[in-house]
Design an enzyme around this catalytic site. Structure first.
Site, short mmCIF file in Angstrom:
data_model
loop_
_atom_site.label_atom_id
_atom_site.label_comp_id
_atom_site.label_asym_id
_atom_site.label_seq_id
_atom_site.Cartn_x
_atom_site.Cartn_y
_atom_site.Cartn_z
N LYS A 13 0.04 -7.33 1.86
CA LYS A 13 0.85 -7.67 3.03
C LYS A 13 0.09 -7.50 4.34
O LYS A 13 0.09 -8.40 5.19
CB LYS A 13 2.10 -6.80 3.04
CG LYS A 13 2.95 -6.88 4.30
CD LYS A 13 4.19 -6.02 4.17
CE LYS A 13 3.88 -4.57 3.95
NZ LYS A 13 3.25 -3.90 5.10
N ARG A 88 11.78 -1.30 7.19
CA ARG A 88 11.57 -0.84 5.82
C ARG A 88 12.89 -0.64 5.09
O ARG A 88 12.91 -0.58 3.86
CB ARG A 88 10.80 0.49 5.81
CG ARG A 88 9.34 0.38 6.24
CD ARG A 88 8.67 1.74 6.20
NE ARG A 88 7.31 1.69 6.67
CZ ARG A 88 6.25 1.44 5.91
NH1 ARG A 88 6.43 1.19 4.62
NH2 ARG A 88 5.03 1.41 6.41
N ARG A 127 -8.35 1.36 -5.60
CA ARG A 127 -8.64 1.37 -4.16
C ARG A 127 -9.33 2.66 -3.72
O ARG A 127 -8.94 3.75 -4.10
CB ARG A 127 -7.33 1.18 -3.37
CG ARG A 127 -7.57 0.98 -1.89
CD ARG A 127 -6.36 0.37 -1.21
NE ARG A 127 -5.17 1.21 -1.28
CZ ARG A 127 -4.00 0.87 -0.74
NH1 ARG A 127 -3.87 -0.30 -0.14
NH2 ARG A 127 -2.96 1.68 -0.83
N ARG A 171 5.59 5.74 -5.96
CA ARG A 171 5.55 5.02 -4.68
C ARG A 171 6.27 3.68 -4.81
O ARG A 171 7.05 3.29 -3.93
CB ARG A 171 4.10 4.76 -4.25
CG ARG A 171 3.34 5.96 -3.77
CD ARG A 171 1.90 5.57 -3.43
NE ARG A 171 1.84 4.63 -2.31
CZ ARG A 171 0.77 3.91 -2.01
NH1 ARG A 171 -0.31 3.98 -2.77
NH2 ARG A 171 0.79 3.10 -0.97
#
Length: 220
Positions: A13, A88, A127, A171
């Site tokens: 995103k 959010r 990552r 998450r």
């Protein structure tokens, strides 16, 4: 033009929002950057936000929305903005809509970059971040030239605690619990477009651009 980008951690995103903002000549507003900028400048709202953040508390929605309204009033936002990281939650979306309505403005489009859970876990688990300059890398998609070393500053690469595979599922669980009502809200308002976030970044970017341009008559 006011556009909201939604996407789970690892959906791409932030990267897509930044590039598409350039393509459409819009301002890219990431709320994290907005907070840091306001605090650095010592604005009244920035200092208020800092008080909450230093206590480990969430910044109240009314302060975040007020900061956002101040940000989009600047000259670089004259053509419109892409919002990355806000809203959010459903409460934030409703608060933002009310605040914009008072200025006779509104969110035009909402792009939801959808990626399957398995792919998100794969992306996030690989990552790594540079400790010095914060440049992100990925073991598969964008590996460093030398393992564990940043290409830009030779800094050490490390994996954030929330990018460790054991925490990624939690998450994502939190994200979808918060975002599901948000997706329904924008869908009912006729503003949400779902884009498949799998595949090459350039191909995904084209799909997003096509979706945004199609959203309003006269867009090219």
């Amino acid at each position: 033009m006011y556009v909201v980008f939604l996407g789970a951690p690892g959906a791409g995103k932030g990267t897509q929002a930044a590039e598409i903002a350039k393509d459409l000549k819009l301002a890219h507003i990431a709320t994290g950057d907005m907070f840091r900028d306001a605090q650095k400048k010592g604005t009244t709202l920035g200092l208020k936000a800092k008080e909450y953040m230093e206590k480990g508390q969430l910044v109240p929605d009314e302060i975040t929305v007020a900061m956002l309204l101040e940000r989009i009033s600047r000259p670089d936002c004259a053509q419109g903005v892409i919002l990355d990281g806000f809203p959010r939650t459903l409460a934030q979306a409703e608060a933002l809509d009310k605040a914009l309505a008072k200025q006779k403005k509104a969110i035009d489009d909402v792009v939801y970059i959808k990626v399957p859970d398995a792919e998100l876990i794969k992306r996030l688990g690989g990552r790594w971040i540079c400790r010095k300059c914060q440049t992100p890398y990925h073991e598969v998609n964008s590996p460093p030239k030398a393992k564990g070393v940043c290409d830009k500053c030779d800094g050490e690469l490390y994996q954030r605690a929330d990018d460790v595979p054991g925490t990624i599922k939690e998450r994502l669980k939190v994200f979808f619990a918060q975002t599901a009502p948000l997706i329904d809200y924008y869908t009912k308002n006729g503003k949400l477009t779902e884009v498949n976030g799998q595949g090459e970044m350039a191909a995904v970017r084209k799909k997003i651009l096509d979706a945004v341009k199609k959203g309003k008559p006269g867009r090219k």
